[in-house]
Design a protein around this motif. Structure first.
Motif, mmCIF file in Angstrom:
data_model
loop_
_atom_site.group_PDB
_atom_site.id
_atom_site.type_symbol
_atom_site.label_atom_id
_atom_site.label_comp_id
_atom_site.label_asym_id
_atom_site.label_seq_id
_atom_site.Cartn_x
_atom_site.Cartn_y
_atom_site.Cartn_z
ATOM 1 N N ILE A 228 48.647 50.885 74.024
ATOM 2 C CA ILE A 228 49.613 51.302 72.929
ATOM 3 C C ILE A 228 50.574 50.326 72.509
ATOM 4 C CG2 ILE A 228 50.998 52.395 74.504
ATOM 5 C CD1 ILE A 228 51.587 54.558 72.342
ATOM 6 N N ARG A 229 50.837 49.595 73.770
ATOM 7 C CA ARG A 229 51.912 48.460 73.555
ATOM 8 C C ARG A 229 51.495 47.167 72.291
ATOM 9 N NH1 ARG A 229 49.535 44.575 77.254
ATOM 10 N NH2 ARG A 229 48.581 45.874 78.695
ATOM 11 N N TYR A 230 50.185 47.283 72.078
ATOM 12 C CA TYR A 230 49.781 46.329 71.144
ATOM 13 C C TYR A 230 50.422 46.791 69.530
ATOM 14 C CZ TYR A 230 47.294 43.556 74.549
ATOM 15 O OH TYR A 230 47.006 42.881 75.323
ATOM 16 N N LEU A 231 50.669 48.041 69.765
ATOM 17 C CA LEU A 231 51.106 48.441 68.109
ATOM 18 C C LEU A 231 52.545 47.975 67.988
ATOM 19 C CD1 LEU A 231 50.213 52.571 68.161
ATOM 20 C CD2 LEU A 231 49.560 50.675 66.482
ATOM 21 N N LYS A 232 52.779 47.671 66.704
ATOM 22 C CA LYS A 232 54.153 47.264 66.225
ATOM 23 C C LYS A 232 55.092 48.208 66.476
ATOM 24 C CE LYS A 232 52.256 44.890 62.444
ATOM 25 N NZ LYS A 232 51.573 45.580 61.410
ATOM 26 N N GLY A 233 56.268 47.708 67.050
ATOM 27 C CA GLY A 233 57.384 48.458 67.274
ATOM 28 C C GLY A 233 57.373 49.446 68.577
ATOM 29 N N ILE A 234 56.389 48.861 69.478
ATOM 30 C CA ILE A 234 56.443 49.381 70.665
ATOM 31 C C ILE A 234 56.884 48.540 71.753
ATOM 32 C CG2 ILE A 234 55.299 50.783 72.601
ATOM 33 C CD1 ILE A 234 54.163 52.494 70.836
ATOM 34 N N GLY A 235 58.031 48.834 72.418
ATOM 35 C CA GLY A 235 58.360 47.862 73.618
ATOM 36 C C GLY A 235 58.199 48.672 74.981
ATOM 37 N N PRO A 236 58.495 47.861 75.924
ATOM 38 C CA PRO A 236 58.123 48.512 77.300
ATOM 39 C C PRO A 236 58.723 49.952 77.467
ATOM 40 C CG PRO A 236 59.123 46.232 77.527
ATOM 41 C CD PRO A 236 59.158 46.712 75.995
ATOM 42 N N GLY B 102 51.400 61.369 78.226
ATOM 43 C CA GLY B 102 50.015 61.299 78.313
ATOM 44 C C GLY B 102 49.474 60.230 77.238
ATOM 45 N N ILE B 103 50.066 59.571 76.478
ATOM 46 C CA ILE B 103 49.640 58.611 75.538
ATOM 47 C C ILE B 103 49.510 57.304 76.182
ATOM 48 C CG2 ILE B 103 50.069 57.829 73.303
ATOM 49 C CD1 ILE B 103 51.409 60.408 72.530
ATOM 50 N N ASN B 104 48.240 56.532 76.166
ATOM 51 C CA ASN B 104 48.490 55.242 76.755
ATOM 52 C C ASN B 104 47.643 54.401 75.750
ATOM 53 O OD1 ASN B 104 49.354 56.083 79.312
ATOM 54 N ND2 ASN B 104 47.573 57.289 79.319
ATOM 55 N N THR B 105 46.800 54.978 74.829
ATOM 56 C CA THR B 105 46.050 53.985 73.986
ATOM 57 C C THR B 105 46.455 54.321 72.518
ATOM 58 O OG1 THR B 105 44.205 55.311 74.135
ATOM 59 C CG2 THR B 105 44.199 53.910 75.675
ATOM 60 N N ASP C 41 44.909 57.702 71.889
ATOM 61 C CA ASP C 41 45.789 58.566 72.294
ATOM 62 C C ASP C 41 46.744 59.049 71.174
ATOM 63 O OD1 ASP C 41 44.405 58.874 74.332
ATOM 64 O OD2 ASP C 41 45.920 57.608 75.716
ATOM 65 N N ILE C 42 47.480 57.854 70.499
ATOM 66 C CA ILE C 42 48.574 58.289 69.590
ATOM 67 C C ILE C 42 47.915 58.643 68.249
ATOM 68 C CG2 ILE C 42 48.784 55.834 68.576
ATOM 69 C CD1 ILE C 42 51.877 57.127 69.408
ATOM 70 N N LEU C 43 46.824 58.172 67.714
ATOM 71 C CA LEU C 43 46.229 58.736 66.744
ATOM 72 C C LEU C 43 45.356 60.328 66.904
ATOM 73 C CD1 LEU C 43 44.332 55.588 65.203
ATOM 74 C CD2 LEU C 43 46.638 56.381 64.921
ATOM 75 N N GLY D 70 49.374 52.561 62.840
ATOM 76 C CA GLY D 70 48.003 52.745 63.881
ATOM 77 C C GLY D 70 46.986 52.775 62.906
ATOM 78 N N LEU D 71 47.170 53.731 62.140
ATOM 79 C CA LEU D 71 46.135 54.262 61.222
ATOM 80 C C LEU D 71 45.673 53.031 60.356
ATOM 81 C CD1 LEU D 71 47.566 57.767 60.062
ATOM 82 C CD2 LEU D 71 45.330 57.306 61.349
ATOM 83 N N ASP D 72 46.705 52.398 59.788
ATOM 84 C CA ASP D 72 46.372 51.259 58.742
ATOM 85 C C ASP D 72 45.574 50.166 59.450
ATOM 86 O OD1 ASP D 72 47.557 52.523 56.707
ATOM 87 O OD2 ASP D 72 49.389 51.511 56.675
ATOM 88 N N GLU D 73 45.995 49.646 60.829
ATOM 89 C CA GLU D 73 45.535 48.708 61.449
ATOM 90 C C GLU D 73 44.110 48.932 62.077
ATOM 91 O OE1 GLU D 73 48.116 46.722 64.378
ATOM 92 O OE2 GLU D 73 46.512 45.391 64.792
ATOM 93 N N TYR D 74 44.205 50.017 62.703
ATOM 94 C CA TYR D 74 42.709 50.180 63.399
ATOM 95 C C TYR D 74 41.651 51.074 62.957
ATOM 96 C CZ TYR D 74 45.287 48.261 67.396
ATOM 97 O OH TYR D 74 45.821 47.107 68.160
ATOM 98 N N LEU D 75 42.008 52.073 61.856
ATOM 99 C CA LEU D 75 40.924 52.649 61.417
ATOM 100 C C LEU D 75 40.016 51.965 60.717
ATOM 101 C CD1 LEU D 75 42.378 56.348 59.858
ATOM 102 C CD2 LEU D 75 40.985 55.745 61.926
ATOM 103 N N PRO D 76 40.310 50.866 59.708
ATOM 104 C CA PRO D 76 39.140 50.187 59.359
ATOM 105 C C PRO D 76 38.233 49.697 60.303
ATOM 106 C CG PRO D 76 41.259 49.625 58.472
ATOM 107 C CD PRO D 76 41.665 50.357 59.696
#
Ligand code: ADP
Ligand code: MG
Length: 723
Positions: free
Chosen positions: A9-17, A27-30, A33-35, A175-181
């Motif tokens: 999940i940390r690869y998403l924009k806007g998520i710091g440690p 329970g959200i790690n990837t 999970d967030i989608l 997340g939807l914009d970047e990963y769904l395609p």
């Protein structure tokens, strides 16, 4: 490989440690999970209600500016602070009030715009919303047409400190914009087409930011299907794998079993006969049996287990029978021993030595050959020396039928030739525990018994890896149990019912709730109450108290006294819940009944009404919550365990109900088996079809499904991988 499935999940924009940590807690790690973190509800913010048009008692969403703010001390309660805003649009004003959340004040600035959601009420002539959910609209957004938060159906999530609705919306959107395609669909195309399901992208977009309600419904359907489907595929794979393994072809001597059945003091019910046939048919086949026996409490499952054990024993195999409590294991041991001794007149009880009655030898004539079958009882309270001896006899095979508790799972328990595993009251064991026992043999037959029945349609979907046998009738001649409910203040009446029974020589249970969370307090409560009853209401009668903190010998002694009628009343915690079978008890009083779950109440009630006399189950509670009230109603209305289970499911909701399948396997995020049964059935059919066509999921269109299963159901790799 950077895929949708496993990108942290940390690869998403806007998520710091820091935020990543908070998500981990949820329970959200990837990214996946967030989608798949679905909204709890939606708000229709295409158009807000105008304040002048608000209707009382309706839940509505408004957009308004803060006109004034203030804080008050509650009139009634000390240190209870109230934050109050007056907000308005250009049609009117309304007050918003938050109780006991003084920190909210800092968020509110005069003039800023809020979106508020809650029930419209009226106090002293003025409109008011109490504790509304709110969002602060930022300036640019307030005027913008297109936004994530306004002018559309807006998702509302379950959030926690450090994560706001607006933050989550932005995050999920990106997340939807970047990963769904880039994401493939784990549901193969032909399955989607046949079942008229949306593809993954459309579904995820519309579950979060629905274009319209129709698409939201389609998205919900597709994602529920996907959830059902992956679980069913996992079960189908497991079942297939088990079937592939060669099992034991038991050789069953029909006349021996029939003699035994004829020697019983009762006639088997038609249901019992049917399930015994099903079990025997499985056992003689050279495949492994994996069978679930469902039957309401009191329907006579134990005798079915006994007959199955005999079938294994007489063919030269060992059988093991595990029960969740020591009391129950002993009861089974005693009952089965005495039943088998009836069969063979030359039974000898070994009372010769220091060994207590933990083994019993019966001579049985099998064909022409004489055979000694020893029955063993193994529990953790046995002395070490005694245990060692049992281990030895189990290993040598001189103990044929071994009955016991978790102690059976010890590594030292090694069988010579284990042919049948029986697990009683399976819901009391974890999956891990359940699967350990069969590993002590070479693919032995397995019979799992449960008294928390669920409707067949649900059972086959939930326990799709097992075959199902159902006992759906009680032995003839049982009178229905009268169930009554009293409030605390009318307790004396409840006790009178018990007294009447005691006066005519019957016995009674008084059940007191003891739960994990408040164990010490509850035990103290049980002790105190039993003291009071002993010296008060029931002073003319013999009363004993039993609970889990007593030493095993003390427990045994009390049960024995009660069985021998030296005691009239047994005050007990829920350790009596499972399996206890003492026919002379005709009354059960359940104290603080509101603290028990519905299935638990039904199990408790099943301890009485086992003889020929009328029995009474008396619930004492002041119903506090709507759920507790619904449980009481169901208890008064229904006596059938299947019906009770359905009610329980309704009251608790599928998440919790199935969570307690303790499988850990099926975590329902979105699907609801109750309302989506048809979808679940279709998913199951498709899953079975797919698995039978491609058992190792090697076909190209199934690769993503395979990945998904391995990820979702740990341990599945070995089932799926080729070979
Ligand atoms: P459960 O299904 O709850 O485990 P049990 O096996 O303890 O039920 O059976 C309950 C009682 O009914 C026992 O005392 C048992 O001996 C008795 N029983 C079982 N089958 C029959 C039958 N066909 N007719 C009469 N009594 C029976
Ligand atoms: Mg039982």
């Amino acid at each position: 490989m950077k895929t949708l499935l496993n990108t942290p999940i940390r690869y998403l924009k806007g998520i710091g440690p820091k935020r990543a940590k908070i998500f981990t807690k949820l329970g959200i790690n990837t990214v996946e999970d967030i989608l798949y973190y679905f909204p709890r509800r939606y708000e229709d913010r295409r158009k807000f209600s105008r304040i002048c048009e608000l209707k009382e008692n309706q839940i509505q969403t408004i957009k308004a500016q803060i006109l004034s703010k203030g804080e008050q001390q509650s009139f009634y309660r000390q240190n209870f602070r109230i934050v109050k805003l007056t907000v308005g649009d250009n049609t009117g004003k309304i007050n918003c009030v938050w109780f006991n959340q003084p920190y909210l004040k800092q968020y509110f600035k005069l003039g800023s715009t809020l979106i508020l959601y809650g029930k419209i009420e009226r106090y002293a002539g003025l409109l008011q919303i109490n504790n509304p959910e709110f969002e602060i609209v930022c300036e640019e957004e307030a005027n913008k047409e297109e936004s994530l938060n306004i002018g559309r159906f807006v998702p509302v999530y379950t959030v926690t400190k450090g994560i706001t609705q607006r933050y989550l919306r932005v995050l999920i959107k990106s997340g939807l914009d970047e990963y769904l395609p880039k994401a493939g669909d784990c549901l193969p195309y032909d399955i989607r087409a046949r079942n008229n399901l949306l593809n993954l992208s459309m579904s995820l977009i519309n579950i979060h930011f629905p274009e319209n309600l129709d698409l939201q419904a389609k998205a919900y359907e597709r994602l529920s299907f996907e959830e059902f489907f992956s679980f069913q595929a996992a079960l189908a794979l497991r079942k297939l794998k088990k079937k592939e393994k060669l099992g034991i072809a038991h050789q069953i001597n029909a006349s021996l079993l029939n003699n035994f059945i004829a020697s019983l003091p009762f006639k088997l019910t038609a249901s019992q006969e049917k399930v015994i046939d099903e079990i025997k048919t499985d056992m003689v086949k050279p495949l492994g049996m994996q069978r679930l026996l469902q039957g309401d409490v009191g329907s006579g499952k134990t005798i079915v287990a006994t007959i199955a054990s005999m079938a294994a024993l007489q063919g030269g195999y060992q059988a093991v029978f595990m029960a969740p409590t020591e009391i129950l294991a002993k009861q089974h041991y005693e009952k089965i021993s005495s039943q088998l001794s009836v069969l063979s007149p030359s039974t000898t009880l070994r009372a010769d030595d220091e060994r207590p009655l933990t083994t019993l030898e019966t001579n049985q004539t099998i064909g022409s050959q004489q055979k000694i079958i020893k029955i063993g009882l193994l529990t953790s309270s046995l002395k070490n020396k005694e245990k060692e001896r049992q281990y030895q006899e189990i290993k040598e095979g001189s103990i044929g039928l071994l009955i016991g508790t978790h102690a059976l799972l010890e590594e030292d328990v090694k069988f010579k030739n284990l042919g049948l595993v029986i697990i009683d009251e399976q819901h009391k064991f974890g999956v891990g525990q359940r699967s350990l026992l069969p590993k002590k043999g070479v693919n032995p037959d397995v019979l799992i018994m449960t008294a928390t029945p669920i409707p067949r349609t649900l059972a086959i979907t939930l326990y799709g890896d097992l075959d199902l046998s159902i006992i759906n009738e009680l032995p003839a001649g049982r009178l229905p149990i009268k169930t009554l409910h009293f409030k605390q203040k009318d307790k004396a009446e409840a006790y009178n019912i018990a007294k009447e029974q005691l006066k005519i020589g019957k016995q009674a249970y008084v059940i007191y709730p003891v739960i994990e969370e408040s164990y010490v307090l509850d035990i103290a409560g049980a002790k105190k109450m039993s003291q009071e009853l002993k010296s008060g209401e029931f002073k003319e009668f013999g009363l004993g108290l039993i609970h889990g903190r007593l030493k095993q010998e003390e427990q045994d002694e009390i049960i024995l006294k009660f069985k021998n009628k030296e005691l009239d009343i047994l005050v007990s915690t829920t350790i009596l819940e499972v399996g206890i079978d003492i026919p002379g008890v005709t009354c059960m009083i359940i104290e603080n009944a509101e603290r028990f779950g519905l299935s638990q109440l039904h199990q408790l009630r099943g301890r009485i009404g086992r003889g020929k006399d009328e029995s009474f189950c008396v619930l004492i509670s002041d119903d506090l919550t709507p759920e507790a009230e619904a449980r009481t109603k169901a208890m008064l209305k229904y006596s059938d365990g299947f019906r009770i289970a359905e009610e329980d499911l309704k009251i608790r909701g599928p998440g919790e109900f199935f969570g307690s399948r303790q499988s850990g396997l099926w975590e329902l995020k979105i699907g609801n088996p109750l309302t989506q049964m048809h979808l679940l059935k279709r998913a199951r059919e498709e899953a079975i079809k797919l698995v039978s066509l491609d058992p190792h999921l090697t076909a190209r269109q199934n690769i993503l499904l395979k990945q998904r299963l391995i990820q979702r159901f740990p341990g599945y790799e070995s089932l799926i991988s080729a070979g």
